[in-house]
Design an enzyme around this catalytic site. Structure first.
Site, PDB file in Angstrom:
ATOM      1  N   LYS A  22       0.851  -1.208   0.000  1.00 49.96           N
ATOM      2  CA  LYS A  22       0.000   0.000   0.000  1.00 49.96           C
ATOM      3  C   LYS A  22       0.881   1.250   0.000  1.00 49.96           C
ATOM      4  O   LYS A  22       0.670   2.171  -0.781  1.00 49.96           O
ATOM      5  CB  LYS A  22      -0.887   0.022   1.241  1.00 49.96           C
ATOM      6  CG  LYS A  22      -1.560   1.372   1.523  1.00 49.96           C
ATOM      7  CD  LYS A  22      -2.378   1.397   2.787  1.00 49.96           C
ATOM      8  CE  LYS A  22      -1.607   1.715   4.019  1.00 49.96           C
ATOM      9  NZ  LYS A  22      -1.305   3.153   4.239  1.00 49.96           N
ATOM     10  N   ASN A  23       1.894   1.251   0.845  1.00 52.69           N
ATOM     11  CA  ASN A  23       2.708   2.457   1.012  1.00 52.69           C
ATOM     12  C   ASN A  23       3.693   2.682  -0.122  1.00 52.69           C
ATOM     13  O   ASN A  23       4.241   3.780  -0.249  1.00 52.69           O
ATOM     14  CB  ASN A  23       3.416   2.439   2.363  1.00 52.69           C
ATOM     15  CG  ASN A  23       2.441   2.655   3.503  1.00 52.69           C
ATOM     16  OD1 ASN A  23       1.270   2.981   3.264  1.00 52.69           O
ATOM     17  ND2 ASN A  23       2.885   2.448   4.722  1.00 52.69           N
ATOM     18  N   ARG A 100      -4.573  11.223   4.170  1.00 52.93           N
ATOM     19  CA  ARG A 100      -3.552  12.270   4.204  1.00 52.93           C
ATOM     20  C   ARG A 100      -2.423  11.979   3.230  1.00 52.93           C
ATOM     21  O   ARG A 100      -1.696  12.869   2.827  1.00 52.93           O
ATOM     22  CB  ARG A 100      -3.031  12.480   5.603  1.00 52.93           C
ATOM     23  CG  ARG A 100      -2.387  11.283   6.234  1.00 52.93           C
ATOM     24  CD  ARG A 100      -1.713  11.715   7.482  1.00 52.93           C
ATOM     25  NE  ARG A 100      -0.864  12.852   7.241  1.00 52.93           N
ATOM     26  CZ  ARG A 100       0.312  12.802   6.613  1.00 52.93           C
ATOM     27  NH1 ARG A 100       0.739  11.653   6.174  1.00 52.93           N
ATOM     28  NH2 ARG A 100       1.024  13.885   6.431  1.00 52.93           N
ATOM     29  N   CYS A 124      -4.159  12.849  12.329  1.00 59.49           N
ATOM     30  CA  CYS A 124      -4.900  11.581  12.369  1.00 59.49           C
ATOM     31  C   CYS A 124      -4.689  10.975  13.752  1.00 59.49           C
ATOM     32  O   CYS A 124      -4.027  11.553  14.616  1.00 59.49           O
ATOM     33  CB  CYS A 124      -4.421  10.639  11.266  1.00 59.49           C
ATOM     34  SG  CYS A 124      -2.770  10.044  11.552  1.00 59.49           S
ATOM     35  N   ARG A 129       0.286  15.339  11.732  1.00 57.46           N
ATOM     36  CA  ARG A 129       1.036  14.908  10.539  1.00 57.46           C
ATOM     37  C   ARG A 129       1.429  16.129   9.707  1.00 57.46           C
ATOM     38  O   ARG A 129       0.844  16.440   8.699  1.00 57.46           O
ATOM     39  CB  ARG A 129       0.186  13.940   9.715  1.00 57.46           C
ATOM     40  CG  ARG A 129      -0.387  12.755  10.483  1.00 57.46           C
ATOM     41  CD  ARG A 129       0.638  11.759  10.963  1.00 57.46           C
ATOM     42  NE  ARG A 129       1.278  11.039   9.886  1.00 57.46           N
ATOM     43  CZ  ARG A 129       0.770   9.952   9.284  1.00 57.46           C
ATOM     44  NH1 ARG A 129      -0.401   9.528   9.658  1.00 57.46           N
ATOM     45  NH2 ARG A 129       1.407   9.353   8.309  1.00 57.46           N
ATOM     46  N   ASP A 328       5.205   1.101  11.832  1.00 59.32           N
ATOM     47  CA  ASP A 328       3.938   0.515  11.362  1.00 59.32           C
ATOM     48  C   ASP A 328       3.732  -0.917  11.827  1.00 59.32           C
ATOM     49  O   ASP A 328       2.667  -1.485  11.586  1.00 59.32           O
ATOM     50  CB  ASP A 328       3.858   0.559   9.831  1.00 59.32           C
ATOM     51  CG  ASP A 328       3.711   1.965   9.320  1.00 59.32           C
ATOM     52  OD1 ASP A 328       3.860   2.178   8.106  1.00 59.32           O
ATOM     53  OD2 ASP A 328       3.482   2.869  10.146  1.00 59.32           O
ATOM     54  N   ARG A 420      -8.469  -0.094   5.115  1.00 62.58           N
ATOM     55  CA  ARG A 420      -7.592   0.859   4.419  1.00 62.58           C
ATOM     56  C   ARG A 420      -6.286   0.176   3.997  1.00 62.58           C
ATOM     57  O   ARG A 420      -5.673   0.561   3.024  1.00 62.58           O
ATOM     58  CB  ARG A 420      -7.268   2.043   5.340  1.00 62.58           C
ATOM     59  CG  ARG A 420      -8.469   2.925   5.658  1.00 62.58           C
ATOM     60  CD  ARG A 420      -8.041   4.160   6.388  1.00 62.58           C
ATOM     61  NE  ARG A 420      -6.920   4.767   5.694  1.00 62.58           N
ATOM     62  CZ  ARG A 420      -6.035   5.569   6.272  1.00 62.58           C
ATOM     63  NH1 ARG A 420      -6.156   5.853   7.555  1.00 62.58           N
ATOM     64  NH2 ARG A 420      -5.052   6.099   5.587  1.00 62.58           N
TER      65      ARG A 420
HETATM   66  C1  EPZ Z   1       4.662   7.104   5.814  1.00 59.77           C
HETATM   67  O1  EPZ Z   1       3.923   8.220   6.278  1.00 59.77           O
HETATM   68  C2  EPZ Z   1       3.715   5.909   5.874  1.00 59.77           C
HETATM   69  N1  EPZ Z   1       2.544   6.162   5.033  1.00 59.77           N
HETATM   70  C3  EPZ Z   1       3.246   5.680   7.313  1.00 59.77           C
HETATM   71  O2  EPZ Z   1       2.454   4.490   7.317  1.00 59.77           O
HETATM   72  C4  EPZ Z   1       4.473   5.444   8.196  1.00 59.77           C
HETATM   73  O3  EPZ Z   1       4.066   5.288   9.542  1.00 59.77           O
HETATM   74  C5  EPZ Z   1       5.428   6.646   8.076  1.00 59.77           C
HETATM   75  O4  EPZ Z   1       5.784   6.852   6.688  1.00 59.77           O
HETATM   76  C6  EPZ Z   1       6.720   6.440   8.866  1.00 59.77           C
HETATM   77  O5  EPZ Z   1       7.365   5.276   8.400  1.00 59.77           O
HETATM   78  C7  EPZ Z   1       2.659   6.036   3.693  1.00 59.77           C
HETATM   79  O6  EPZ Z   1       3.721   5.725   3.171  1.00 59.77           O
HETATM   80  C8  EPZ Z   1       1.417   6.257   2.884  1.00 59.77           C
HETATM   81  P1  EPZ Z   1       6.787  10.579   7.593  1.00 59.77           P
HETATM   82  P2  EPZ Z   1       4.560   9.718   6.131  1.00 59.77           P
HETATM   83  O7  EPZ Z   1       6.699  11.814   6.810  1.00 59.77           O
HETATM   84  O8  EPZ Z   1       5.453   9.776   4.979  1.00 59.77           O
HETATM   85  C9  EPZ Z   1       7.353  13.901  10.869  1.00 59.77           C
HETATM   86  C10 EPZ Z   1       0.581   3.145   7.755  1.00 59.77           C
HETATM   87  O9  EPZ Z   1       0.164   2.693   8.827  1.00 59.77           O
HETATM   88  N2  EPZ Z   1       7.218  14.838   9.758  1.00 59.77           N
HETATM   89  O10 EPZ Z   1       7.883   9.607   7.291  1.00 59.77           O
HETATM   90  O11 EPZ Z   1       3.430  10.667   6.213  1.00 59.77           O
HETATM   91  C11 EPZ Z   1       6.070  13.121  11.152  1.00 59.77           C
HETATM   92  O12 EPZ Z   1       5.211  13.862  12.004  1.00 59.77           O
HETATM   93  C12 EPZ Z   1       1.070   4.582   7.671  1.00 59.77           C
HETATM   94  O13 EPZ Z   1       0.674   2.492   6.681  1.00 59.77           O
HETATM   95  C13 EPZ Z   1       7.476  16.187   9.961  1.00 59.77           C
HETATM   96  O14 EPZ Z   1       7.817  16.601  11.056  1.00 59.77           O
HETATM   97  O15 EPZ Z   1       5.402   9.800   7.469  1.00 59.77           O
HETATM   98  C14 EPZ Z   1       6.593  11.861  11.798  1.00 59.77           C
HETATM   99  O16 EPZ Z   1       6.826  12.103  13.171  1.00 59.77           O
HETATM  100  C15 EPZ Z   1       0.839   5.336   8.987  1.00 59.77           C
HETATM  101  N3  EPZ Z   1       7.340  17.046   8.916  1.00 59.77           N
HETATM  102  C16 EPZ Z   1       7.923  11.610  11.101  1.00 59.77           C
HETATM  103  O17 EPZ Z   1       8.295  12.870  10.520  1.00 59.77           O
HETATM  104  C17 EPZ Z   1       6.980  16.630   7.657  1.00 59.77           C
HETATM  105  O18 EPZ Z   1       6.892  17.455   6.723  1.00 59.77           O
HETATM  106  C18 EPZ Z   1       7.853  10.579   9.998  1.00 59.77           C
HETATM  107  O19 EPZ Z   1       6.787  10.947   9.157  1.00 59.77           O
HETATM  108  C19 EPZ Z   1       6.727  15.252   7.464  1.00 59.77           C
HETATM  109  C20 EPZ Z   1       6.854  14.370   8.523  1.00 59.77           C
END
Ligand code: EPZ
Length: 449
Positions: A22-23, A100, A124, A129, A328, A420
């Site tokens: 999915k991701n 998102r 969420c 996020r 995850d 999802r």
């Molecule tokens: C991806 O989300 C995955 N989703 C998430 O999986 C996964 O938990 C996450 O990466 C971390 O591995 C998809 O790929 C669709 P991040 P993403 O940006 O990219 C902070 C699931 O269950 N951050 O890597 O949105 C953020 O708050 C989902 O399948 C900022 O501060 O996550 C977090 O603490 C849930 N500023 C950390 O970085 C930003 O601009 C990692 O977030 C972006 C993120």
């Protein structure tokens, strides 16, 4: 809203084919916006999130042809996407609010169309996020970013009255929690069409980013360093279509590994990306789980047998960006640890609030004490089935796993969260011997067997 009714206690045995990730699929679908030619994706999972992304791309003037596969044991369906770059470039709130990850259309759409309007994704259940790093990276490439109400408005300034082009740059993309997966996808995708060279430092190393780089390269992009913290992208004028087979879903595979462990079962997972699961498998081996697979086959698409000894041993883990332990899978492993022979420690460093499953597990008899980003889990002899509430995708999976092992019946409410990210989970678990049924508010189905 649908719920699952699970009668625990059955050992899971048999074979399961892991679906496309999915991701990985979501940013791969968004990358089709970078070209005027058709893109074919194979091993696409049939999930609510993928359906939302199809709806979004349709709204952004893409022609889509979706061919799902009914066979439970297929790796996924085939999706053809043909984008019209002159079409609508406004991703509306009513679609973005449902997922998102819609934010990952921002970079490709901006780079190819010169403009993009995307509703800011909300937070969420697992935490706030933010997308500040996404915007930081796109601004570094020369984009103008403004906010209008809840929308992000991005554009590339004209040059001498003609449409401009993004410019390559040296970008540090790290944040307080390390790298950003979708932020890296957005900036890497946009940089493919920029003029000149882009270096992204502190890029996400997740296997899904490697898969995206592989597809972009097949489209004509020039990317080096995928899977490492430093990406180098030589911009090109345009990209072609491609035919890409998606990486298997490591989180789905890791979840079913937990299902084998928590039921004392014996599962063989086909199309299993063991090479993308080393941190998870490392912890599970410490817990007494045994993995058997043929090292000579493609380590991202191999067949892996999962068995477990007479008892689960405790362990400790801290979630980190890849190749560290994946956030995850934290909730799912916690379900297994709640029945371990001793006390385990789980620390969540990516989403420090990602513990909504703790209260629900405690209702089933788990003994978990949380302080801030750390949870201490004292294993108990048994969990007891009861009504529990799903709150987010992976917390839902955790509760299903607990229900598979609990004494009596567990009802997991609001399984739309689960739909999802897990395709027909109850049907696939039933083929492995689980006593589980989906009950829709309308007509309850008869109990199996
Ligand atoms: C991806 O989300 C995955 N989703 C998430 O999986 C996964 O938990 C996450 O990466 C971390 O591995 C998809 O790929 C669709 P991040 P993403 O940006 O990219 C902070 C699931 O269950 N951050 O890597 O949105 C953020 O708050 C989902 O399948 C900022 O501060 O996550 C977090 O603490 C849930 N500023 C950390 O970085 C930003 O601009 C990692 O977030 C972006 C993120």
């Amino acid at each position: 809203m649908d719920r699952f009714e699970i009668h625990g206690g059955n050992r899971l045995e048999g074979k399961l084919t892991i679906k496309g990730s999915k991701n990985a699929t979501l940013p791969l679908m968004a990358a089709a916006l970078l070209t005027d030619e058709p893109v074919i994706l194979r091993h696409v999972p049939d999930l609510a999130d993928i359906g939302n992304m199809r709806r979004l791309l349709d709204n952004l003037s893409c022609l889509l042809d979706w061919q799902p596969l009914e066979d439970l044991n297929s790796a996924g369906g085939t999706l053809r996407i043909h984008a019209d770059p002159a079409g609508n470039s406004h991703a509306h709130y009513d679609i973005v609010r449902t997922m998102r990850a819609s934010i990952c259309v921002l970079g490709p759409m901006l780079a190819r169309r010169g403009k993009a309007r995307v509703s800011l994704p909300g937070g969420c259940a697992i935490g706030e996020r933010p997308v500040d790093l996404h915007l930081h990276g796109l601004k570094a490439l020369g984009a103008e970013i403004t906010r209008d109400g809840g929308d992000i408005i991005a554009s590339i300034p004209d040059v001498a009255g003609r449409p401009g082009r993004l410019k390559g740059a040296r970008i540090f993309l790290g944040g307080p929690f390390g790298s950003t997966v979708l932020g890296t996808a957005n900036v890497m995708s946009a940089a493919c069409l920029a003029e000149g060279t882009t270096i992204i430092e502190c890029a996400a190393c997740e296997p899904e980013i490697v898969d995206l780089a592989k597809m972009l390269t097949a489209m004509g992009a020039r990317i080096t360093g995928a899977g490492s913290p430093r990406l180098t992208i030589e911009g090109v004028r345009q990209l072609s279509g491609c035919d890409h087979t998606i990486l298997p879903d490591r989180i789905e595979a890791g979840t079913y590994m937990c299902a084998a462990a928590i039921t004392g079962g014996d599962l063989t997972l086909d199309n299993c990306p063991v090479d993308a699961l080393m941190a998870h498998m490392d912890r599970m081996q410490l817990m007494g789980v045994t993995f058997q697979f043929d090292g000579k086959l493609d380590p991202l698409r191999t067949s892996c047998r999962v068995t477990v000894g007479t008892r689960i041993l405790p362990t400790e883990l801290t979630t980190q960006p890849h190749p560290g332990y994946p956030t995850d899978l934290q909730a799912q492993l916690m379900a297994v640890l709640s029945l371990a022979d001793g006390t385990s420690i789980v620390t969540e460093r990516i989403f420090p609030e990602r513990f909504l499953h703790v209260a629900e597990l405690s209702r089933m008899g788990a003994q978990i004490y949380r302080t801030g980003p750390t949870a201490n889990i004292t294993g108990v002899k048994k969990l007891t089935g009861t009504q529990v509430m799903a709150s987010d995708l992976r917390a839902s999976a955790c509760l299903v796993l607990a229900g598979l092992a609990a004494e009596g019946m567990t009802t997991v409410n609001r399984v739309y969260h689960l739909d999802r990210g897990y395709e027909r989970m109850e049907e696939r678990l039933r083929t492995l011997g689980a006593r589980i049924q989906r009950v829709s508010e309308t007509v309850p189905e008869p109990l199996p067997g």
